[in-house]
Design an enzyme around this catalytic site. Structure first.
Site, PDB file in Angstrom:
ATOM      1  CB  ALA A   1       2.731 -29.078  73.539  1.00  0.00           C
ATOM      2  CB  VAL A   2       1.630 -34.238  74.475  1.00  0.00           C
ATOM      3  CG1 VAL A   2       1.408 -35.518  75.261  1.00  0.00           C
ATOM      4  CG2 VAL A   2       0.300 -33.560  74.163  1.00  0.00           C
TER       5      VAL A   2
ATOM      6  CG  ASP B   1       5.091 -38.540  73.238  1.00  0.00           C
ATOM      7  OD1 ASP B   1       4.822 -39.745  73.040  1.00  0.00           O
ATOM      8  OD2 ASP B   1       6.096 -38.166  73.871  1.00  0.00           O
ATOM      9  N   GLY B   2       3.685 -39.953  70.719  1.00  0.00           N
ATOM     10  CA  GLY B   2       4.016 -40.653  69.473  1.00  0.00           C
ATOM     11  C   GLY B   2       2.770 -40.919  68.644  1.00  0.00           C
TER      12      GLY B   2
ATOM     13  CG  ASP C   1      11.158 -41.526  77.208  1.00  0.00           C
ATOM     14  OD1 ASP C   1      10.164 -40.819  77.428  1.00  0.00           O
ATOM     15  OD2 ASP C   1      11.171 -42.421  76.333  1.00  0.00           O
TER      16      ASP C   1
ATOM     17  CG  ASP D   1       7.006 -42.050  76.623  1.00  0.00           C
ATOM     18  OD1 ASP D   1       7.230 -41.430  75.567  1.00  0.00           O
ATOM     19  OD2 ASP D   1       7.769 -42.897  77.089  1.00  0.00           O
TER      20      ASP D   1
ATOM     21  NE  ARG E   1       2.333 -44.395  65.960  1.00  0.00           N
ATOM     22  CZ  ARG E   1       3.097 -44.393  67.050  1.00  0.00           C
ATOM     23  NH1 ARG E   1       4.380 -44.107  66.972  1.00  0.00           N
ATOM     24  NH2 ARG E   1       2.586 -44.662  68.228  1.00  0.00           N
TER      25      ARG E   1
ATOM     26  CG  ASP F   1       9.175 -39.930  73.088  1.00  0.00           C
ATOM     27  OD1 ASP F   1       9.471 -40.273  74.228  1.00  0.00           O
ATOM     28  OD2 ASP F   1       8.164 -40.352  72.506  1.00  0.00           O
TER      29      ASP F   1
HETATM   30  C1  LIG Z   1      -2.000 -53.767  91.814  1.00  0.00           C
HETATM   31  C2  LIG Z   1      -2.303 -52.761  90.794  1.00  0.00           C
HETATM   32  C3  LIG Z   1      -2.018 -51.385  91.283  1.00  0.00           C
HETATM   33  C4  LIG Z   1      -2.000 -50.427  90.153  1.00  0.00           C
HETATM   34  C5  LIG Z   1      -1.416 -49.194  90.644  1.00  0.00           C
HETATM   35  C6  LIG Z   1      -1.203 -48.207  89.603  1.00  0.00           C
HETATM   36  C7  LIG Z   1       0.142 -48.414  89.023  1.00  0.00           C
HETATM   37  C8  LIG Z   1       0.243 -47.686  87.772  1.00  0.00           C
HETATM   38  C9  LIG Z   1       1.149 -48.390  86.866  1.00  0.00           C
HETATM   39  C10 LIG Z   1       1.278 -48.068  85.619  1.00  0.00           C
HETATM   40  C11 LIG Z   1       0.507 -47.029  84.921  1.00  0.00           C
HETATM   41  C12 LIG Z   1       1.313 -46.262  83.983  1.00  0.00           C
HETATM   42  C13 LIG Z   1       1.640 -46.984  82.762  1.00  0.00           C
HETATM   43  C14 LIG Z   1       2.392 -46.110  81.856  1.00  0.00           C
HETATM   44  C15 LIG Z   1       3.200 -46.889  80.948  1.00  0.00           C
HETATM   45  C16 LIG Z   1       4.066 -46.033  80.121  1.00  0.00           C
HETATM   46  C17 LIG Z   1       5.333 -46.693  79.981  1.00  0.00           C
HETATM   47  C18 LIG Z   1       6.150 -46.193  78.886  1.00  0.00           C
HETATM   48  O1  LIG Z   1       7.273 -45.838  79.108  1.00  0.00           O
HETATM   49  O2  LIG Z   1       5.615 -46.223  77.629  1.00  0.00           O
HETATM   50  C19 LIG Z   1       6.432 -45.810  76.584  1.00  0.00           C
HETATM   51  C20 LIG Z   1       7.018 -47.019  75.916  1.00  0.00           C
HETATM   52  C21 LIG Z   1       8.246 -46.716  75.063  1.00  0.00           C
HETATM   53  O3  LIG Z   1       8.080 -45.516  74.465  1.00  0.00           O
HETATM   54  P1  LIG Z   1       9.211 -44.761  73.626  1.00  0.00           P
HETATM   55  O4  LIG Z   1       9.490 -45.511  72.364  1.00  0.00           O
HETATM   56  O5  LIG Z   1       8.716 -43.371  73.550  1.00  0.00           O
HETATM   57  O6  LIG Z   1      10.493 -44.760  74.535  1.00  0.00           O
HETATM   58  C22 LIG Z   1      11.678 -45.460  74.276  1.00  0.00           C
HETATM   59  C23 LIG Z   1      12.201 -45.946  75.605  1.00  0.00           C
HETATM   60  O7  LIG Z   1      12.332 -44.868  76.484  1.00  0.00           O
HETATM   61  C24 LIG Z   1      13.531 -46.630  75.453  1.00  0.00           C
HETATM   62  O8  LIG Z   1      14.005 -46.918  76.741  1.00  0.00           O
HETATM   63  P2  LIG Z   1      14.762 -48.291  77.070  1.00  0.00           P
HETATM   64  O9  LIG Z   1      13.744 -49.371  76.989  1.00  0.00           O
HETATM   65  O10 LIG Z   1      15.852 -48.404  76.066  1.00  0.00           O
HETATM   66  O11 LIG Z   1      15.286 -48.056  78.432  1.00  0.00           O
HETATM   67  C25 LIG Z   1      14.549 -45.752  74.761  1.00  0.00           C
HETATM   68  O12 LIG Z   1      15.710 -46.475  74.505  1.00  0.00           O
HETATM   69  C26 LIG Z   1      14.020 -45.213  73.458  1.00  0.00           C
HETATM   70  O13 LIG Z   1      14.933 -44.302  72.987  1.00  0.00           O
HETATM   71  C27 LIG Z   1      12.688 -44.531  73.657  1.00  0.00           C
HETATM   72  O14 LIG Z   1      12.244 -44.114  72.417  1.00  0.00           O
HETATM   73  O15 LIG Z   1       5.945 -47.500  75.109  1.00  0.00           O
HETATM   74  C28 LIG Z   1       5.669 -48.787  75.194  1.00  0.00           C
HETATM   75  O16 LIG Z   1       6.395 -49.533  75.757  1.00  0.00           O
HETATM   76  C29 LIG Z   1       4.421 -49.187  74.485  1.00  0.00           C
HETATM   77  C30 LIG Z   1       3.650 -50.215  75.199  1.00  0.00           C
HETATM   78  C31 LIG Z   1       3.336 -49.791  76.577  1.00  0.00           C
HETATM   79  C32 LIG Z   1       2.186 -50.570  77.137  1.00  0.00           C
HETATM   80  C33 LIG Z   1       2.025 -50.102  78.517  1.00  0.00           C
HETATM   81  C34 LIG Z   1       0.790 -50.607  79.137  1.00  0.00           C
HETATM   82  C35 LIG Z   1       0.319 -49.517  79.990  1.00  0.00           C
HETATM   83  C36 LIG Z   1      -0.725 -49.922  80.934  1.00  0.00           C
HETATM   84  C37 LIG Z   1      -1.660 -49.037  81.262  1.00  0.00           C
HETATM   85  C38 LIG Z   1      -1.737 -47.758  80.555  1.00  0.00           C
HETATM   86  C39 LIG Z   1      -3.170 -47.334  80.402  1.00  0.00           C
HETATM   87  C40 LIG Z   1      -3.292 -46.489  79.200  1.00  0.00           C
HETATM   88  C41 LIG Z   1      -4.410 -45.550  79.377  1.00  0.00           C
HETATM   89  C42 LIG Z   1      -4.212 -44.368  78.547  1.00  0.00           C
HETATM   90  C43 LIG Z   1      -5.069 -43.253  79.040  1.00  0.00           C
HETATM   91  C44 LIG Z   1      -4.704 -41.985  78.319  1.00  0.00           C
HETATM   92  C45 LIG Z   1      -5.156 -40.803  79.065  1.00  0.00           C
HETATM   93  N1  LIG Z   2       6.997 -35.227  70.351  1.00  0.00           N
HETATM   94  C1  LIG Z   2       7.107 -36.371  69.642  1.00  0.00           C
HETATM   95  C2  LIG Z   2       7.117 -37.610  70.257  1.00  0.00           C
HETATM   96  C3  LIG Z   2       7.233 -38.749  69.506  1.00  0.00           C
HETATM   97  N2  LIG Z   2       7.348 -38.653  68.150  1.00  0.00           N
HETATM   98  C4  LIG Z   2       7.462 -39.873  67.318  1.00  0.00           C
HETATM   99  O1  LIG Z   2       6.889 -40.999  67.964  1.00  0.00           O
HETATM  100  C5  LIG Z   2       7.881 -41.987  68.237  1.00  0.00           C
HETATM  101  C6  LIG Z   2       7.727 -42.530  69.633  1.00  0.00           C
HETATM  102  O2  LIG Z   2       6.447 -43.049  69.741  1.00  0.00           O
HETATM  103  P1  LIG Z   2       5.845 -43.456  71.181  1.00  0.00           P
HETATM  104  O3  LIG Z   2       4.479 -43.947  70.870  1.00  0.00           O
HETATM  105  O4  LIG Z   2       6.741 -44.519  71.690  1.00  0.00           O
HETATM  106  O5  LIG Z   2       5.846 -42.233  71.970  1.00  0.00           O
HETATM  107  C7  LIG Z   2       9.217 -41.286  68.058  1.00  0.00           C
HETATM  108  O6  LIG Z   2      10.202 -42.181  67.618  1.00  0.00           O
HETATM  109  C8  LIG Z   2       8.899 -40.232  66.995  1.00  0.00           C
HETATM  110  O7  LIG Z   2       8.941 -40.820  65.725  1.00  0.00           O
HETATM  111  C9  LIG Z   2       7.346 -37.413  67.546  1.00  0.00           C
HETATM  112  O8  LIG Z   2       7.459 -37.313  66.304  1.00  0.00           O
HETATM  113  N3  LIG Z   2       7.219 -36.287  68.300  1.00  0.00           N
HETATM  114 MG   LIG Z   3       9.073 -41.030  75.672  1.00  0.00          MG
HETATM  115 MG   LIG Z   4       6.534 -41.216  73.544  1.00  0.00          MG
END
Ligand SMILES: CCCCCCCC/C=C\CCCCCCCC(=O)OC[C@H](COP(=O)(O)O[C@@H]1[C@H](O)[C@H](OP(=O)(O)O)[C@@H](O)[C@H](O)[C@H]1O)OC(=O)CCCCCCC/C=C\CCCCCCCC
Ligand SMILES: Nc1ccn([C@@H]2O[C@H](COP(=O)(O)O)[C@@H](O)[C@H]2O)c(=O)n1
Ligand SMILES: [Mg+2]
Ligand SMILES: [Mg+2]
Length: 207
Positions: free
Chosen positions: A31-32, A70-71, A92, A67, A75, A88
């Site tokens: 849902a998230v 949800d993961g 994306d 994003d 977990r 997910d």
């Molecule tokens: C001058 C300053 C001005 C500031 C202005 C505001 C700007 C705001 C900027 C950013 C804020 C938002 C940050 C959000 C970041 C989210 C990014 C993201 O995508 O995270 C998910 C990422 C990967 O997740 P997945 O494994 O689910 O996705 C994979 C990915 O799509 C792959 O794509 P590819 O790379 O290949 O193109 C796919 O291939 C794959 O299939 C797919 O599974 O997760 C991460 O990267 C984890 C680390 C992220 C660290 C981000 C730091 C965020 C910074 C701030 C966030 C604050 C958190 C607060 C949480 C509050 C909760 C309510």
């Molecule tokens: N609805 C979902 C979303 C994600 N997952 C699991 O989490 C992994 C991705 O984790 P992120 O922290 O990068 O979002 C994904 O590979 C799934 O294993 C899920 O089970 N259900």
């Molecule tokens: Mg995602």
């Molecule tokens: Mg995710």
């Protein structure tokens, strides 16, 4: 670069309690994922074509963190699995299309067609980056490499839209060209990485 254990640990102090709270009120990880995607798309396609950069950035930033949530929820609740991973990753791509597409429209409608073209290049490149990883995984090769993975691309674009909304000149046109370059460099990095991995793997392991 950001999609690693250290970056995840750095935000886990905020992400984990929020994820637990969402589970407690009865929301599922799926849902998230779905709510985050729909809200991100609506915000991107509403605010960015109107060049409402600050409002758009803030609303999208609030929902794109779904994003990370949800993961974590999956977990914590022991529900991680292939369906969630598929949902997910697939959604994306939908969110990326809306975010980058919204900026393309905003730039084009403001008359800056050259920057709009650069943003389109970044959007298409982002799709190829993700496809390369999915296809590599389908032939048994890990492909978590590249200078501009999704987190970097989304954060760089959102910082640029935010600063543009605050009135900082040239930041969005410069950012979209940098993004287009970094994204296509990432495509090259992933292709080379897969090529190298396949050279070291025996043929029967690279199905
Ligand atoms: C001058 C300053 C001005 C500031 C202005 C505001 C700007 C705001 C900027 C950013 C804020 C938002 C940050 C959000 C970041 C989210 C990014 C993201 O995508 O995270 C998910 C990422 C990967 O997740 P997945 O494994 O689910 O996705 C994979 C990915 O799509 C792959 O794509 P590819 O790379 O290949 O193109 C796919 O291939 C794959 O299939 C797919 O599974 O997760 C991460 O990267 C984890 C680390 C992220 C660290 C981000 C730091 C965020 C910074 C701030 C966030 C604050 C958190 C607060 C949480 C509050 C909760 C309510
Ligand atoms: N609805 C979902 C979303 C994600 N997952 C699991 O989490 C992994 C991705 O984790 P992120 O922290 O990068 O979002 C994904 O590979 C799934 O294993 C899920 O089970 N259900
Ligand atoms: Mg995602
Ligand atoms: Mg995710």
């Amino acid at each position: 670069m950001l999609n690693n254990a250290a970056a995840r640990r750095a935000v886990s102090g905020i992400v984990d309690p929020v994820a637990k709270g969402l589970l407690r009120i009865g929301l599922s990880p799926d849902a998230v994922t779905l709510i985050g995607t729909v809200a991100t798309c609506v915000a991107a396609l509403w605010f960015f074509p109107r060049q409402q950069w600050v409002a758009g950035t803030l609303v999208i930033a609030a929902f794109v963190v779904a994003d990370l949530l949800d993961g974590t929820m999956a977990r914590i609740s022991g529900r991680s699995g292939p369906w969630g991973a598929f949902l997910d990753s697939t959604l994306d791509r939908v969110a990326d299309g809306a975010i980058f597409g919204g900026v393309v429209l905003g730039l084009a409608l403001s008359g800056d067609t050259l920057s709009a073209a650069a943003c389109l290049l970044a959007l298409v490149g982002g799709g190829v980056v993700s496809y390369a990883k999915a296809r590599a995984e389908s032939i048994g090769v890990e492909c978590n490499v590249g200078i501009a993975e999704r987190a970097e691309r989304v954060i760089l674009l959102l910082v640029a839209t935010f600063l543009t909304g605050l009135g900082v000149p040239y930041v969005l046109p410069v950012a979209v060209w940098i993004l287009a370059g970094l994204t296509w460099i990432t495509v090259g990095q992933r292709i080379l990485h897969v090529r190298r991995q396949l050279r070291v793997l025996p043929p029967e392991d690279a199905a």
